[in-house]
Every structure is written in structure tokens, then in C-alpha cells.
Design a protein around this motif. Sequence first.
Motif, PDB file in Angstrom:
ATOM      1  N   LEU B 242       0.829  -1.203   0.000  1.00 28.51           N
ATOM      2  CA  LEU B 242       0.000   0.000   0.000  1.00 28.51           C
ATOM      3  C   LEU B 242       0.863   1.252   0.000  1.00 28.51           C
ATOM      4  N   LYS B 243       1.956   1.180   0.765  1.00 27.79           N
ATOM      5  CA  LYS B 243       2.819   2.351   0.855  1.00 27.79           C
ATOM      6  C   LYS B 243       3.538   2.600  -0.474  1.00 27.79           C
ATOM      7  N   ASP B 244       4.017   1.523  -1.101  1.00 27.52           N
ATOM      8  CA  ASP B 244       4.727   1.670  -2.368  1.00 27.52           C
ATOM      9  C   ASP B 244       3.820   2.176  -3.486  1.00 27.52           C
ATOM     10  N   ALA B 245       2.554   1.792  -3.436  1.00 29.42           N
ATOM     11  CA  ALA B 245       1.633   2.191  -4.494  1.00 29.42           C
ATOM     12  C   ALA B 245       1.258   3.662  -4.385  1.00 29.42           C
ATOM     13  N   ALA B 246       1.451   4.230  -3.201  1.00 26.08           N
ATOM     14  CA  ALA B 246       0.963   5.588  -2.965  1.00 26.08           C
ATOM     15  C   ALA B 246       1.944   6.654  -3.407  1.00 26.08           C
ATOM     16  N   LEU B 247       1.419   7.774  -3.873  1.00 22.19           N
ATOM     17  CA  LEU B 247       2.257   8.927  -4.202  1.00 22.19           C
ATOM     18  C   LEU B 247       2.421   9.781  -2.965  1.00 22.19           C
ATOM     19  N   ASP B 248       1.411   9.772  -2.116  1.00 32.15           N
ATOM     20  CA  ASP B 248       1.462  10.484  -0.847  1.00 32.15           C
ATOM     21  C   ASP B 248       0.918   9.523   0.222  1.00 32.15           C
ATOM     22  N   VAL B 251      -1.722  10.632   2.941  1.00 32.20           N
ATOM     23  CA  VAL B 251      -3.084  10.842   2.422  1.00 32.20           C
ATOM     24  C   VAL B 251      -3.708   9.514   2.008  1.00 32.20           C
ATOM     25  N   ALA B 252      -2.897   8.642   1.408  1.00 30.74           N
ATOM     26  CA  ALA B 252      -3.420   7.346   0.947  1.00 30.74           C
ATOM     27  C   ALA B 252      -3.959   6.531   2.123  1.00 30.74           C
ATOM     28  N   ASN B 255      -7.184   8.317   3.596  1.00 31.64           N
ATOM     29  CA  ASN B 255      -8.362   8.091   2.754  1.00 31.64           C
ATOM     30  C   ASN B 255      -8.795   6.622   2.762  1.00 31.64           C
ATOM     31  N   GLY B 256      -7.812   5.728   2.744  1.00 32.92           N
ATOM     32  CA  GLY B 256      -8.126   4.304   2.768  1.00 32.92           C
ATOM     33  C   GLY B 256      -8.888   3.930   4.033  1.00 32.92           C
TER      34      GLY B 256
END
Lengths: 215, 267
Positions: B242-248, B251-252, B255-256
Motif C-alpha cells: 500500500l505504501k509503495d503504491a501511494a504517491l502520498d 493521504v493514501a 483516505n483508505g
Amino acid sequence: MEKLLAFNKVSTAIFTILTLFIVWLPPSVLLSADTEAEIVLRNGVNSIIDVLNDPAFADKSHKEAKRDISLSKAEAFFDFKEFSRGALGQNWRQFSSGQQSEFTKYFSQLIANTYIARLDGESLNDIKITYLKTEIIDATKSGIERAEISTEVFHNKIATPVHYRMMKKKGESWKIYDVKIEGVSLVGNYREQYRTRFNDPPDKFIQEIKEKIAQ
Amino acid sequence: MITKNYIRLTVAILTVWFVVASTTTWLFADESIKSDKVYNQEKDNDLNALDDLYGDDEYGSTTSYDAPVADPLYWFNYAIFSFNDKLYFWLLKPVAQGYKFITPPQLRNGLKNFFHNALFPVRFVNNILQGKGEAALCEAKSFVINTVGGGVGFATPAQYIFKIKTYNEDFGQTLGNYSINEGFYLVLPLIGPSTLRDSVGRVGDFFLSPTTYIESTELTYAVSSLEVVNAVSLRIGDYETLKDAALDPYVAFKNGYIQMRREQVAK
């Protein structure tokens, strides 16, 4: 005897014509919208699992090939342009069409990279997907048909609800435009990350994703 | 005695926060609705198509993603988020990996089932508080069958043989069910993303969880640590993905968490 033979010939002819007719008919005439969407999804998901399970790509050196092949399979039933548009939200309109397709290309790679990396080194042979239900949602004002398919993925003894939101534009096939995992919409999650960045130029978004993929 | 006072104080502070936060969220919510109207009026074909496709969720005119939860404690939350991140990579993950290496998967899975079974009171009471009688009954049946027939919950014959569903309800969801909104976003040390409402909910659930009533403090810590390490050992890699997929990532995850909880409350 001759009469019987004639009858046989006629029935064979009718049978042949009927068969030809059924074969010739596009599948959409025979299937209702919900089963059609579900079949597209099932076949698509299975085709990707097959690639990921393929022993030919087991070696780490084939990582990129594995990603590219599964991505090309995914493109048949994922609408990555719609994913990108949904993720960028209001920012999308600042992108020229060239920038839009460039962003779409890298964004789909980012998604593929992350999920393939997660599944790497894990056996997918015991993965079990249950298709729970398919719901047809009202078509959009512009006439795009929509469906939501609920599934449950059972892997490593953990059950994860995965919902696919699919759409069918006129003259096209069913495609996924959003995936919800445990209630979290992938598009919505990126959209929130991009929401406050209306001052950034399109190239910055593209560059950022490129760097992310290279990591 | 000291712990009792401490709990009372926490509850009091959280209640006050809750009231204050609710009003600010309403203000924020109003603003976002206004700005949404303006945005809908703009005649942009592309954007209209977008709203068409993603727009009409079960949450009415504004989409589920577009109703943000206020984050007035951003800097505090961000600090805790970074702390938790380091904690995961430097302590929790290595410990869980070591534990995974020496503990057979059957045992880890059994322990997961055991802890789930032990938290039956939380699910049962919250199902009842939300008027979900049938779900509460299912939980009760599951608990009896798994405790008796599954060796205090290590196995789950109620699910495998009798196909009884379980319904994860907690007090945060109960409050949500009573139309109490999230308040504001909160990142808790060791626990991670939460909201004011869900933090209050945690206090409620605390009294219903069996670990609270273990007499020795050391044992409570030991049991809780085992629960956490065991759970992490079964999901190593999820956080990283999840962390790698996120740009921020901040916030990810925020929101998740909000999306996930809203879905759970809506159920």
C-alpha cells in the motif's frame, strides 16, 4: 423409406441453419448484461492468474516481461484511461491528449508493478475467487452501462472482499473502471492524493510516476 | 485506582474534543458541498462524464471520496504516522518475521482464530446495539460452537462445517450507525489511522475485551503483543504494498481508512 430420408434431410438442414445462426449471433444477444460482464471478468482474471503462475516467468530476470504480458492481458478488460481520468479528477483537463495517454501508460504500469510485486514469490495455485453477485447499476446520463461485481478472494487463509466496477460504452466490451478492495476504491484513493494539487503542471505528475516506477 | 481515573479523564477529554470536532466538520462539510455545486455547474464534457461514472455512489450527490474528514491535528498526526512507520520497519516487521520463521502456519492461524473468538463480546454487544439481532445470534452460535468444538476457538467448525458468517462490529461502527460522524482524523501511536469517533469506540470496546480483565499487567502486555505480532506475521507485505503504491502515503492511508470505515458502517 424415401419419405423418411427426405424428412431426415430437411431436419438436418434446419438443424444446420439453426446452428449456424446461433454461432453467428454475437454473444451479447444470447447473454443478459450481468452474465456478460461476469464472463468478461472471470476470463480476464483467469488469464492474468495464468500468466503469474506460468513457470516460464518464475525467474526474477523475467520480471519486466511478466509485468508487460500481464498488463497487456489486463488492457483487454481494464479501462486504464478511465482509471487515470478518475484518479486525476479535476487535474485531468489540464492534460493535453498526448500527456493523458502518457500518464495513462505509466499509471497502469504503477498499478501492475505494485500488485505483481505483492504476489511475487507467492504461489497462486491455492487462490480461490468466489463470484458472489453481479448488480446492474443505472446507466450514466451519457448512456454508459454499468455493473458492480462482488467477489471474495481467498488466499493464504485470508478472505478479502474485492468489488469490480465495470462499464460498457456503446459498441465496446465490458471493462473495469474501478476496483474496491475491502471497501477502499483504488481510483478514489488516488483521487484524494491528487485532489489538492491543482497548481502542479501535468509534466510534474508524469515525472513523479515515472520515478516511482523506477524505484 | 490510578488507571480508573486515567480512563475517566481520557473519556472526558475525548468527549469534549468530539463536540468541538463535530461542529468544525460540519463547517467543512458545508464548504465542500458548496464548492461541489460550483464544480458541477462548469460545463466541461470530460468532467461531466467523469462525474457520471464515479458520481452517484450510495452517499448521495457528493461522492464517498469527496466528503473529506477534517485533519486539524495534521502535524501531530503526521509525526505519529512517521513514528508508526519506523516502528513497523525497525521493530514490528523483524519481530514478526522471526516469529513467522519459528512458528508453523497452522499455529499462527489457530492463534488468529483464538483471538477472534475471544473478542466475541465486542461483536455481540455491538450487533445488539445496532439492532442486528440475526447477526448477534450468528455470533453467539459461532462462539459456542468454536469454543466447545474448536478447542477454545483455535479451529472454526462454525465457519467450516456450519457455514455461519461472522459480523465484525465495533463501538466505532455503532456510533456511526447512530449517525455520529467521524469528528476528525487521528493517528494513534502503535494502532495507526483512526478518527475521534473510532477512538471513543475503542475505549468502549476496551471494556468488552477479555484482555482488560487479566489480573496481571505483564500478562496483559504479553497477550496483546502476541496478538499483534501474530496478526502482522500473517499479513507481512500488505503495508509495504500500500505504501509503495501511494504517491502520498499519509493521504493514501488516511483516505483508505476513511473509505473502509464508511463501508463498514454502511453495511
